[in-house]
Design a protein around this motif. Structure first.
Motif, PDB file in Angstrom:
ATOM      1  N   THR A  28       0.851  -1.184   0.000  1.00 25.33           N
ATOM      2  CA  THR A  28       0.000   0.000   0.000  1.00 25.33           C
ATOM      3  C   THR A  28       0.888   1.235   0.000  1.00 25.33           C
ATOM      4  OG1 THR A  28      -1.689  -1.209   1.217  1.00 25.33           O
ATOM      5  CG2 THR A  28      -1.887   1.185   1.136  1.00 25.33           C
ATOM      6  N   PHE A  29       0.940   1.879  -1.143  1.00 20.86           N
ATOM      7  CA  PHE A  29       1.885   2.957  -1.366  1.00 20.86           C
ATOM      8  C   PHE A  29       1.667   4.126  -0.415  1.00 20.86           C
ATOM      9  CE2 PHE A  29       4.960   5.178  -3.766  1.00 20.86           C
ATOM     10  CZ  PHE A  29       4.511   6.467  -3.999  1.00 20.86           C
ATOM     11  N   SER A  30       0.411   4.425  -0.133  1.00 13.37           N
ATOM     12  CA  SER A  30       0.102   5.597   0.684  1.00 13.37           C
ATOM     13  C   SER A  30       0.525   5.454   2.141  1.00 13.37           C
ATOM     14  CB  SER A  30      -1.400   5.886   0.620  1.00 13.37           C
ATOM     15  OG  SER A  30      -2.127   4.789   1.141  1.00 13.37           O
ATOM     16  N   THR A  31       0.949   4.264   2.544  1.00 14.66           N
ATOM     17  CA  THR A  31       1.343   4.051   3.942  1.00 14.66           C
ATOM     18  C   THR A  31       2.846   4.164   4.159  1.00 14.66           C
ATOM     19  OG1 THR A  31       1.609   1.655   3.712  1.00 14.66           O
ATOM     20  CG2 THR A  31      -0.604   2.477   4.260  1.00 14.66           C
ATOM     21  N   VAL A  32       3.608   4.401   3.092  1.00  9.32           N
ATOM     22  CA  VAL A  32       5.063   4.439   3.230  1.00  9.32           C
ATOM     23  C   VAL A  32       5.629   5.781   2.781  1.00  9.32           C
ATOM     24  CG1 VAL A  32       5.299   1.950   2.946  1.00  9.32           C
ATOM     25  CG2 VAL A  32       5.465   3.435   0.943  1.00  9.32           C
ATOM     26  N   ASN A  33       6.722   6.154   3.413  1.00  8.91           N
ATOM     27  CA  ASN A  33       7.481   7.312   2.978  1.00  8.91           C
ATOM     28  C   ASN A  33       8.420   6.882   1.850  1.00  8.91           C
ATOM     29  OD1 ASN A  33       6.566   8.886   5.389  1.00  8.91           O
ATOM     30  ND2 ASN A  33       7.760   7.301   6.426  1.00  8.91           N
ATOM     31  N   MET A  34       8.882   7.844   1.070  1.00  8.25           N
ATOM     32  CA  MET A  34       9.725   7.514  -0.075  1.00  8.25           C
ATOM     33  C   MET A  34      10.950   8.418  -0.122  1.00  8.25           C
ATOM     34  SD  MET A  34       8.210   5.013  -1.646  1.00  8.25           S
ATOM     35  CE  MET A  34       9.105   5.022  -3.202  1.00  8.25           C
ATOM     36  N   PHE A  47      22.118  10.759  -0.389  1.00  5.54           N
ATOM     37  CA  PHE A  47      20.736  11.199  -0.247  1.00  5.54           C
ATOM     38  C   PHE A  47      20.445  12.367  -1.172  1.00  5.54           C
ATOM     39  CE2 PHE A  47      16.800  12.228   1.620  1.00  5.54           C
ATOM     40  CZ  PHE A  47      16.769  13.585   1.896  1.00  5.54           C
ATOM     41  N   VAL A  48      19.240  12.358  -1.767  1.00  8.05           N
ATOM     42  CA  VAL A  48      18.777  13.457  -2.606  1.00  8.05           C
ATOM     43  C   VAL A  48      17.535  14.106  -1.993  1.00  8.05           C
ATOM     44  CG1 VAL A  48      17.842  14.098  -4.860  1.00  8.05           C
ATOM     45  CG2 VAL A  48      19.730  12.449  -4.708  1.00  8.05           C
ATOM     46  N   GLY A  49      16.502  13.303  -1.713  1.00  9.60           N
ATOM     47  CA  GLY A  49      15.276  13.868  -1.178  1.00  9.60           C
ATOM     48  C   GLY A  49      14.411  12.807  -0.530  1.00  9.60           C
ATOM     49  N   TRP A  50      13.457  13.267   0.279  1.00 10.14           N
ATOM     50  CA  TRP A  50      12.549  12.382   1.021  1.00 10.14           C
ATOM     51  C   TRP A  50      11.191  13.042   1.089  1.00 10.14           C
ATOM     52  CZ3 TRP A  50       9.636  13.060   5.424  1.00 10.14           C
ATOM     53  CH2 TRP A  50       9.214  11.922   6.122  1.00 10.14           C
ATOM     54  N   SER A  54       2.057  11.344   3.265  1.00  7.15           N
ATOM     55  CA  SER A  54       0.949  12.235   2.903  1.00  7.15           C
ATOM     56  C   SER A  54       1.404  13.442   2.086  1.00  7.15           C
ATOM     57  CB  SER A  54       0.270  12.742   4.166  1.00  7.15           C
ATOM     58  OG  SER A  54       1.175  13.573   4.893  1.00  7.15           O
ATOM     59  N   SER A  55       2.691  13.521   1.798  1.00  2.81           N
ATOM     60  CA  SER A  55       3.318  14.671   1.122  1.00  2.81           C
ATOM     61  C   SER A  55       3.411  15.910   2.005  1.00  2.81           C
ATOM     62  CB  SER A  55       2.568  15.052  -0.164  1.00  2.81           C
ATOM     63  OG  SER A  55       2.520  13.975  -1.067  1.00  2.81           O
ATOM     64  N   ALA A  56       3.098  15.771   3.272  1.00  2.00           N
ATOM     65  CA  ALA A  56       3.115  16.930   4.166  1.00  2.00           C
ATOM     66  C   ALA A  56       4.539  17.413   4.444  1.00  2.00           C
ATOM     67  CB  ALA A  56       2.417  16.585   5.469  1.00  2.00           C
ATOM     68  N   SER A  57       5.500  16.504   4.390  1.00  3.52           N
ATOM     69  CA  SER A  57       6.881  16.874   4.711  1.00  3.52           C
ATOM     70  C   SER A  57       7.831  16.410   3.610  1.00  3.52           C
ATOM     71  CB  SER A  57       7.320  16.234   6.026  1.00  3.52           C
ATOM     72  OG  SER A  57       6.536  16.682   7.099  1.00  3.52           O
ATOM     73  N   THR A  58       8.815  17.252   3.334  1.00  7.30           N
ATOM     74  CA  THR A  58       9.881  16.891   2.403  1.00  7.30           C
ATOM     75  C   THR A  58      11.218  17.367   2.964  1.00  7.30           C
ATOM     76  OG1 THR A  58       9.543  18.944   1.150  1.00  7.30           O
ATOM     77  CG2 THR A  58       8.449  16.965   0.311  1.00  7.30           C
ATOM     78  N   TYR A  59      12.262  16.652   2.601  1.00  9.25           N
ATOM     79  CA  TYR A  59      13.627  17.037   2.942  1.00  9.25           C
ATOM     80  C   TYR A  59      14.486  16.898   1.689  1.00  9.25           C
ATOM     81  CZ  TYR A  59      12.079  16.285   7.768  1.00  9.25           C
ATOM     82  OH  TYR A  59      11.403  16.333   8.960  1.00  9.25           O
ATOM     83  N   TYR A  60      15.512  17.743   1.606  1.00 16.10           N
ATOM     84  CA  TYR A  60      16.399  17.708   0.447  1.00 16.10           C
ATOM     85  C   TYR A  60      17.855  17.830   0.894  1.00 16.10           C
ATOM     86  CZ  TYR A  60      12.204  18.708  -2.240  1.00 16.10           C
ATOM     87  OH  TYR A  60      10.950  18.657  -2.805  1.00 16.10           O
ATOM     88  N   ALA A  61      18.718  17.244   0.096  1.00 13.91           N
ATOM     89  CA  ALA A  61      20.138  17.480   0.284  1.00 13.91           C
ATOM     90  C   ALA A  61      20.447  18.930  -0.080  1.00 13.91           C
ATOM     91  CB  ALA A  61      20.951  16.543  -0.602  1.00 13.91           C
TER      92      ALA A  61
END
Length: 125
Positions: A28-34, A47-50, A54-61
């Motif tokens: 179930t894709f919606s239950t995991v972070n990527m 690392f490049v990005g995370w 829910s798309s609420a949070s992102t992080y980047y190198a």
């Protein structure tokens, strides 16, 4: 178990853009972070990005911040990496990965449970 297939890589001139896609199946894709990582020849995977489930949070190198954008479409079981203003130093094989249980170390390969096979991005000067 999860299967990941990256696509969208290729050869582009410096200053150009590419959008990578990572299609997921088997979970179930919606239950995991990527996450997205990359690996240049002779270098460690970095690392490049995370993006959160829910798309609420992102992080980047720091090296890609302001140029790359990670997004996802849970209805399509797909995560994207939009890459703008590409530089020759962005040349690498790009991998997407599944992060099932986020423990805060999104920048480490050890955080991730499953990996795709990678797609080559080459930026010419």
């Amino acid at each position: 178990q999860a299967q990941l297939v990256e696509s969208g890589g290729g050869l582009v001139q410096a200053g150009g853009s590419l959008r990578l896609s990572c299609a997921a199946s088997g979970r179930t894709f919606s239950t995991v972070n990527m996450g997205w990582f990359r690996q240049a020849p002779g270098k460690e995977r970095e690392f490049v990005g995370w993006i959160s489930r829910s798309s609420a949070s992102t992080y980047y190198a720091d090296s890609v911040k302001g140029r790359f954008t990670i997004s996802r479409d849970n209805a399509k079981n797909t995560v994207y990496l939009q890459m703008n203003s590409l530089k020759p130093e962005d040349t690498a094989v790009y991998y997407c990965a599944v992060d099932i249980l986020y423990v805060g170390t999104y920048y480490s390969t050890k955080e991730y449970d499953y990996w795709g096979q990678g797609t080559q991005v080459t930026v010419s000067s």
